[in-house]
Design a protein around this motif. Sequence first.
Motif, PDB file in Angstrom:
ATOM      1  N   THR A   1       3.568  -0.649   3.977  1.00 19.82           N
ATOM      2  CA  THR A   1       2.939   0.633   3.673  1.00 19.82           C
ATOM      3  C   THR A   1       3.964   1.751   3.700  1.00 19.82           C
ATOM      4  O   THR A   1       4.814   1.802   4.593  1.00 19.82           O
ATOM      5  CB  THR A   1       1.840   0.960   4.708  1.00 19.82           C
ATOM      6  OG1 THR A   1       0.916  -0.133   4.776  1.00 19.82           O
ATOM      7  CG2 THR A   1       1.101   2.229   4.331  1.00 19.82           C
ATOM      8  N   CYS A   2       3.869   2.657   2.721  1.00 18.84           N
ATOM      9  CA  CYS A   2       4.736   3.823   2.706  1.00 18.84           C
ATOM     10  C   CYS A   2       3.997   4.986   2.057  1.00 18.84           C
ATOM     11  O   CYS A   2       3.352   4.814   1.021  1.00 18.84           O
ATOM     12  CB  CYS A   2       6.037   3.542   1.960  1.00 18.84           C
ATOM     13  SG  CYS A   2       7.251   4.876   2.104  1.00 18.84           S
ATOM     14  N   GLY A   3       4.104   6.156   2.666  1.00 12.79           N
ATOM     15  CA  GLY A   3       3.449   7.340   2.127  1.00 12.79           C
ATOM     16  C   GLY A   3       3.437   8.450   3.155  1.00 12.79           C
ATOM     17  O   GLY A   3       4.044   8.339   4.224  1.00 12.79           O
ATOM     18  N   PRO A   4       2.741   9.536   2.860  1.00 11.10           N
ATOM     19  CA  PRO A   4       2.646  10.635   3.829  1.00 11.10           C
ATOM     20  C   PRO A   4       2.037  10.161   5.140  1.00 11.10           C
ATOM     21  O   PRO A   4       1.264   9.196   5.182  1.00 11.10           O
ATOM     22  CB  PRO A   4       1.725  11.640   3.118  1.00 11.10           C
ATOM     23  CG  PRO A   4       1.826  11.296   1.675  1.00 11.10           C
ATOM     24  CD  PRO A   4       2.029   9.815   1.613  1.00 11.10           C
ATOM     25  N   ALA A   5       2.372  10.851   6.224  1.00 16.30           N
ATOM     26  CA  ALA A   5       1.909  10.456   7.560  1.00 16.30           C
ATOM     27  C   ALA A   5       0.388  10.327   7.656  1.00 16.30           C
ATOM     28  O   ALA A   5      -0.109   9.345   8.228  1.00 16.30           O
ATOM     29  CB  ALA A   5       2.431  11.446   8.605  1.00 16.30           C
TER      30      ALA A   5
ATOM     31  N   LEU B   1       0.857  -1.185   0.000  1.00 18.24           N
ATOM     32  CA  LEU B   1       0.000   0.000   0.000  1.00 18.24           C
ATOM     33  C   LEU B   1       0.891   1.232   0.000  1.00 18.24           C
ATOM     34  O   LEU B   1       1.735   1.397   0.893  1.00 18.24           O
ATOM     35  CB  LEU B   1      -0.906   0.017   1.233  1.00 18.24           C
ATOM     36  CG  LEU B   1      -1.891  -1.147   1.384  1.00 18.24           C
ATOM     37  CD1 LEU B   1      -2.581  -1.093   2.748  1.00 18.24           C
ATOM     38  CD2 LEU B   1      -2.932  -1.120   0.267  1.00 18.24           C
ATOM     39  N   SER B   2       0.703   2.109  -0.986  1.00 18.51           N
ATOM     40  CA  SER B   2       1.545   3.297  -1.060  1.00 18.51           C
ATOM     41  C   SER B   2       0.739   4.484  -1.540  1.00 18.51           C
ATOM     42  O   SER B   2      -0.340   4.343  -2.123  1.00 18.51           O
ATOM     43  CB  SER B   2       2.730   3.068  -2.003  1.00 18.51           C
ATOM     44  OG  SER B   2       2.291   2.869  -3.333  1.00 18.51           O
ATOM     45  N   ALA B   3       1.303   5.666  -1.286  1.00 22.15           N
ATOM     46  CA  ALA B   3       0.694   6.906  -1.758  1.00 22.15           C
ATOM     47  C   ALA B   3       1.799   7.863  -2.166  1.00 22.15           C
ATOM     48  O   ALA B   3       2.830   7.954  -1.487  1.00 22.15           O
ATOM     49  CB  ALA B   3      -0.180   7.541  -0.676  1.00 22.15           C
ATOM     50  N   GLY B   4       1.610   8.566  -3.281  1.00 23.97           N
ATOM     51  CA  GLY B   4       2.588   9.538  -3.746  1.00 23.97           C
ATOM     52  C   GLY B   4       3.950   8.920  -3.964  1.00 23.97           C
ATOM     53  O   GLY B   4       4.087   7.806  -4.476  1.00 23.97           O
ATOM     54  N   SER B   5       5.009   9.637  -3.549  1.00 29.38           N
ATOM     55  CA  SER B   5       6.368   9.146  -3.740  1.00 29.38           C
ATOM     56  C   SER B   5       6.716   8.023  -2.768  1.00 29.38           C
ATOM     57  O   SER B   5       7.808   7.457  -2.835  1.00 29.38           O
ATOM     58  CB  SER B   5       7.372  10.290  -3.580  1.00 29.38           C
ATOM     59  OG  SER B   5       7.201  10.945  -2.335  1.00 29.38           O
ATOM     60  N   GLY B   6       5.785   7.673  -1.870  1.00 28.07           N
ATOM     61  CA  GLY B   6       5.983   6.516  -1.007  1.00 28.07           C
ATOM     62  C   GLY B   6       5.990   5.201  -1.778  1.00 28.07           C
ATOM     63  O   GLY B   6       6.230   4.140  -1.209  1.00 28.07           O
TER      64      GLY B   6
ATOM     65  N   ASP C   1       2.424 -14.018  -4.602  1.00 26.09           N
ATOM     66  CA  ASP C   1       1.081 -13.437  -4.643  1.00 26.09           C
ATOM     67  C   ASP C   1       1.170 -12.035  -4.040  1.00 26.09           C
ATOM     68  O   ASP C   1       1.229 -11.876  -2.820  1.00 26.09           O
ATOM     69  CB  ASP C   1       0.116 -14.320  -3.847  1.00 26.09           C
ATOM     70  CG  ASP C   1      -1.330 -13.882  -4.012  1.00 26.09           C
ATOM     71  OD1 ASP C   1      -1.575 -12.701  -4.324  1.00 26.09           O
ATOM     72  OD2 ASP C   1      -2.222 -14.719  -3.803  1.00 26.09           O
ATOM     73  N   ILE C   2       1.186 -11.015  -4.910  1.00 22.63           N
ATOM     74  CA  ILE C   2       1.346  -9.631  -4.466  1.00 22.63           C
ATOM     75  C   ILE C   2       0.202  -8.777  -5.008  1.00 22.63           C
ATOM     76  O   ILE C   2      -0.082  -8.795  -6.203  1.00 22.63           O
ATOM     77  CB  ILE C   2       2.685  -9.042  -4.950  1.00 22.63           C
ATOM     78  CG1 ILE C   2       3.867  -9.813  -4.353  1.00 22.63           C
ATOM     79  CG2 ILE C   2       2.785  -7.557  -4.589  1.00 22.63           C
ATOM     80  CD1 ILE C   2       5.218  -9.379  -4.883  1.00 22.63           C
ATOM     81  N   VAL C   3      -0.442  -8.054  -4.113  1.00 17.42           N
ATOM     82  CA  VAL C   3      -1.418  -7.036  -4.512  1.00 17.42           C
ATOM     83  C   VAL C   3      -0.794  -5.687  -4.201  1.00 17.42           C
ATOM     84  O   VAL C   3      -0.424  -5.412  -3.054  1.00 17.42           O
ATOM     85  CB  VAL C   3      -2.752  -7.188  -3.761  1.00 17.42           C
ATOM     86  CG1 VAL C   3      -3.685  -6.021  -4.110  1.00 17.42           C
ATOM     87  CG2 VAL C   3      -3.412  -8.511  -4.119  1.00 17.42           C
ATOM     88  N   PHE C   4      -0.637  -4.859  -5.229  1.00 22.15           N
ATOM     89  CA  PHE C   4      -0.011  -3.549  -5.098  1.00 22.15           C
ATOM     90  C   PHE C   4      -1.089  -2.493  -5.331  1.00 22.15           C
ATOM     91  O   PHE C   4      -1.581  -2.323  -6.428  1.00 22.15           O
ATOM     92  CB  PHE C   4       1.110  -3.401  -6.131  1.00 22.15           C
ATOM     93  CG  PHE C   4       2.062  -2.269  -5.850  1.00 22.15           C
ATOM     94  CD1 PHE C   4       1.628  -1.053  -5.370  1.00 22.15           C
ATOM     95  CD2 PHE C   4       3.418  -2.438  -6.091  1.00 22.15           C
ATOM     96  CE1 PHE C   4       2.507  -0.016  -5.113  1.00 22.15           C
ATOM     97  CE2 PHE C   4       4.321  -1.407  -5.845  1.00 22.15           C
ATOM     98  CZ  PHE C   4       3.857  -0.192  -5.360  1.00 22.15           C
ATOM     99  N   MET C   5      -1.436  -1.766  -4.269  1.00 22.30           N
ATOM    100  CA  MET C   5      -2.479  -0.743  -4.355  1.00 22.30           C
ATOM    101  C   MET C   5      -1.856   0.619  -4.082  1.00 22.30           C
ATOM    102  O   MET C   5      -1.321   0.867  -2.990  1.00 22.30           O
ATOM    103  CB  MET C   5      -3.598  -1.032  -3.361  1.00 22.30           C
ATOM    104  CG  MET C   5      -4.831  -0.191  -3.575  1.00 22.30           C
ATOM    105  SD  MET C   5      -6.208  -0.798  -2.576  1.00 22.30           S
ATOM    106  CE  MET C   5      -7.527   0.267  -3.163  1.00 22.30           C
TER     107      MET C   5
END
Length: 382
Positions: free
Chosen positions: A238-242, A144-149, A168-172
């Motif tokens: 998970t990586c992204g803004p706080a 799970l990621s958002a933006g440059s994360g 088995d990878i789900v990338f959202m």
Amino acid sequence: MMRDAVQFESADSRVTRPSFWNALPERWTSDAEETLVCCHVRQETHDVKSFFFRSPLGRAFVFEPGQFVTLELDIDGETINRCYTISSSPARPHTVSITVKRVPGGKVSNWLHDTMKPGTPVRMLGPAGEFTCARHPAHKYLFLSAGSGITPLMSMSRAHHDLAEDRDIVFMHSARTPDDIIFARELDLIASNHSNFRTAFVCERVGTRTNWPGVTGFLSLPLLKLVAPDFMEREVFTCGPAPYMQAVRSLLDEAGFDRRRYHEESFSFETLHAEPDAGAAVEAGVPAAGAPANAAQFNISFTRTAREISCGAGQNVLDAARQAGVRLAASCTQGMCGTCKVKLLSGQVEMKHNGGIRQREIDQGMVLLCCSKPLSDLVIDK
């Protein structure tokens, strides 16, 4: 069938065989070779670029997908350290890349976008970090990621793809608009090559893509259940803004997800840890919050500024300095970026860093104030 070695000659005698064609290149370490050279710059979106670096001596980069490096940059006469997650795959060891979003007003990101080009040298430290799927093997993952994360999760995805690990990878991934989805085409390529790799994108708005067929809005528990019905069984990274990661933690907690299988990372050094207001300084010698009132106190002397403060035995020197109103450069405060590196002229500390300092620097008496606790009185060259 064995073949005799073949000798190659170039029609142009000025062209030499690149060192990266060597069968077993030596491993790169920042202690042995701190300066790399930019070899390629790629525009990913309108405000995101990837920068590729190579060892001039042909050394290979060994790291775990999801780890980061620290760049030591000279900008306008000032040395600035910034941590960036590696976006490339460790299965392609001859180059290492970072992917940087231009931040309005961001000194480092704008300098990189405007200045860094092939042939530019750069000092680099690392790799370091524990946010990696290599240390948490699983049959099923949820990224799970958002933006440059997206960058550390892209490194993990590229690694599985390059090594033909059809896990088995789900990338959202969440983005502002479809045009802001970083690595969109490459993620589609990975999904087309690996049957168990699935992608899903959610955008806040459609932007200029009036024909966007995907989901608009924000990540939610119903949407997560739709995309990955078995997410409760997956190892989550998970990586992204706080605010994004807080939202992810909340929805996973709502679902009753086992936090032992949840891992997160966030780097935003353009805006992290602003220097405190000198007017808010408290009296030197006040114990840090949570420290025993009778804890041992040590004297810390800064030679250049002729300042002296007290620091508790269980307190990091940077925290004590800030409480006393001493302004010191710092970014991550977690021993990763190297911004608070100083020379320790006398005394001893207990330092627990996360890759932000080289061993040879430690041998020369350098320490990171953000993760150093005094074991005696200290004299610091600052």
